[in-house]
Write a protein that holds these residues in place. Structure first.
Motif, PDB file in Angstrom:
ATOM      1  N   ASP A 110       0.784  -1.248  -0.066  1.00 54.20           N
ATOM      2  CA  ASP A 110      -0.102  -0.060   0.047  1.00 54.20           C
ATOM      3  C   ASP A 110       1.034   1.138  -0.095  1.00 54.20           C
ATOM      4  OD1 ASP A 110      -2.466  -0.924  -0.189  1.00 54.20           O
ATOM      5  OD2 ASP A 110      -2.697  -1.170   2.092  1.00 54.20           O
ATOM      6  N   ARG A 111       1.927   1.213   0.890  1.00 56.19           N
ATOM      7  CA  ARG A 111       3.207   2.408   0.704  1.00 56.19           C
ATOM      8  C   ARG A 111       3.863   2.512  -0.593  1.00 56.19           C
ATOM      9  NH1 ARG A 111       4.444   0.193   5.627  1.00 56.19           N
ATOM     10  NH2 ARG A 111       6.557  -0.683   4.701  1.00 56.19           N
ATOM     11  N   GLU A 112       4.131   1.447  -1.154  1.00 59.31           N
ATOM     12  CA  GLU A 112       5.168   1.387  -2.558  1.00 59.31           C
ATOM     13  C   GLU A 112       4.598   0.131  -3.287  1.00 59.31           C
ATOM     14  OE1 GLU A 112       9.270   0.727  -1.305  1.00 59.31           O
ATOM     15  OE2 GLU A 112       9.078   2.472   0.334  1.00 59.31           O
ATOM     16  N   PRO A 113       3.504   0.376  -4.119  1.00 62.92           N
ATOM     17  CA  PRO A 113       2.967  -0.509  -4.807  1.00 62.92           C
ATOM     18  C   PRO A 113       4.111  -1.318  -5.960  1.00 62.92           C
ATOM     19  CG  PRO A 113       1.437   1.256  -4.808  1.00 62.92           C
ATOM     20  CD  PRO A 113       2.715   1.764  -4.196  1.00 62.92           C
ATOM     21  N   LEU A 114       3.905  -2.509  -6.371  1.00 67.82           N
ATOM     22  CA  LEU A 114       4.616  -3.056  -7.377  1.00 67.82           C
ATOM     23  C   LEU A 114       4.211  -2.462  -8.818  1.00 67.82           C
ATOM     24  CD1 LEU A 114       4.740  -6.693  -6.245  1.00 67.82           C
ATOM     25  CD2 LEU A 114       6.590  -5.083  -5.940  1.00 67.82           C
ATOM     26  N   VAL A 115       5.017  -1.957  -9.429  1.00 70.08           N
ATOM     27  CA  VAL A 115       4.759  -1.372 -10.743  1.00 70.08           C
ATOM     28  C   VAL A 115       4.909  -2.180 -12.031  1.00 70.08           C
ATOM     29  CG1 VAL A 115       4.913   0.837 -12.294  1.00 70.08           C
ATOM     30  CG2 VAL A 115       4.761   0.886  -9.650  1.00 70.08           C
TER      31      VAL A 115
END
Length: 436
Positions: A212-217
């Motif tokens: 939620d803080r650092e989504p996978l792109v």
């Protein structure tokens, strides 16, 4: 309708089936899975249908996703105004059928189908939401109710907040059961979280928070967030047979930062735009968002608690904030997302209170199947519905997953036996062990 395959063995008429939802098509579901009901299909004509507002029965639509867009300001007044706009869009795209969806009216349709088939009484097998439909039919038409079995028993009108809270607890129980299995998983694969189920639960919570803080792109610019993990978990927990796939998918995302496995189980999706109808091409196509639109429309039509429209934004925000700790206590993973469903009916007309008032309707005894580890219809709803119906016998399935008929030969034998004229399970035979 699939005619009975062995009509010479004293045919029993028709058996109506509903596979759940609300928003699920019955016609395609029966066509795709008729073999599961082969025993019942020997002596019954198997019949299913698309409920009003669903599939080919005047499908409702909201013109796309019902989610409030990211561009809407986060303050309560803006969010509630956006929800009201979504409700107006649903009314615009659905046309005149929308005010007439809802389980009470579908139960009346069920009785019309019974009459058209020439059956004196309705024999019925319902799953998930189909159990709510069956219970409502028994309350409306107790003297026309025949043999009825309900598997994966839905609630009969709990307030939305209580439904969401019970659902959060049920999903957490199912996740705990999966993680306990994963911790004992034999072989070289093992479990990515080790052999301690408690720390495994903490690791899944950490995964959700981290993404939620650092989504996978992805290479295409798509995002995979912690809430997408939550959605994949909720979908995967429906079927115990998918445990190995879920364990492998979690290992893939943890070790390689690859969400592909979770996406295949139920990752992020976007509703396609509503297709334009071709007047010369026969029936209009079913809108892509019809299952979601019908689910919300029916649930809201069945819910009399619509006081949020009369409450100001500050009061609504205060109530949600007061509920938040209880939802997080129920499940840090599933609770926050389910809290949002409390507002799913905001901006819509008030629903019926008929379902909430069902109390010992006088129908013949009904067989209820409740699965202990059911993530979608928690076992406590089975017991509560049995109390409300009065004449009901509960068959407890000690396994996991949503509903028991397809997963358990023991459940299937009990249901088939009762529906084909046998007795209800005796007091000493009302439990089906997991795996049997």
């Amino acid at each position: 309708r699939i005619p009975a395959s062995a009509p010479g063995r004293r045919p029993l008429g028709s058996l109506l089936l509903n596979f759940g939802g609300p928003g699920g098509r019955g016609t395609t579901a029966l066509a795709a899975d008729a073999a599961t009901f082969a025993k019942l299909g020997e002596r019954y004509d198997l019949v299913s249908f698309d409920p009003r507002g669903v599939g080919l029965s005047a499908p409702v639509s909201c013109g796309g996703s019902q989610q409030v867009g990211d561009l809407v300001p986060a303050d309560a007044a803006s969010q509630l105004a956006a929800l009201r706009a979504v409700a107006r869009g649903c009314a615009l795209h659905s046309g005149p059928v929308l005010p007439y969806v809802g389980t009470v009216n579908v139960a009346r349709d069920l009785d019309a189908i019974r009459g058209a088939l020439g059956d004196e009484k309705l024999n019925y097998l319902g799953f998930s939401y189909g159990t709510r439909l069956g219970a409502v039919y028994a309350a409306l038409f107790p003297r026309r109710t025949g043999r009825m079995a309900l598997d994966g028993v839905d609630t009969l009108g709990e307030p939305l907040a209580e439904q969401a809270l019970v659902s959060a607890r049920g999903r957490q129980r199912a996740l705990d059961g999966f993680l306990a299995w994963c911790a004992r998983r034999p072989g070289p694969d093992g479990c990515v979280y080790g052999t301690d189920a408690r720390t495994a639960g903490e690791a899944v919570e950490a995964l959700v928070e981290r993404l939620d803080r650092e989504p996978l792109v992805g290479d295409d610019g798509s995002w995979f967030t912690g809430q997408d993990v939550v959605g994949a978990l909720a979908t995967a927990l429906y079927a115990p047979a998918g445990r190995a796939a879920l364990a492998d998918a979690l290992a893939l995302v943890e070790q390689r930062h690859d969400p592909t496995g979770l996406m295949q189980l139920g990752g992020p999706t976007a509703a396609a735009p509503e297709p334009e109808a071709d007047p010369g091409a026969g029936p209009a196509p079913i809108p892509a968002d019809n299952p979601e639109a019908a689910l919300t429309a029916v649930n809201c039509a069945d819910d009399p608690d619509r006081g949020y429209d009369r409450a100001g934004p500050a009061a609504v925000a205060k109530e949600l904030e007061e509920l938040r700790p209880e939802f997080r206590k129920a499940s840090k993973i599933f609770g926050p997302g389910l809290l949002g469903t409390v507002l799913s009916c905001y901006g819509r007309p008030a629903g019926t209170d008929f379902i909430r008032r069902i109390d010992h309707p006088g129908a013949p005894p009904v067989l209820l199947v409740g699965t202990r580890g059911d993530p979608a219809t928690p076992y406590e709803w089975t017991r509560e519905t049995a109390r409300r119906l009065g004449a009901a016998v509960v068959l407890e399935h000690e396994g996991d997953g949503h509903t028991g008929y397809a997963a358990s030969a023991c459940v299937r034998a009990a249901v088939d036996g009762f529906l084909t004229g046998g007795p209800l399970p005796a007091p000493g035979a009302r439990t089906c062990p997991a795996g049997r």
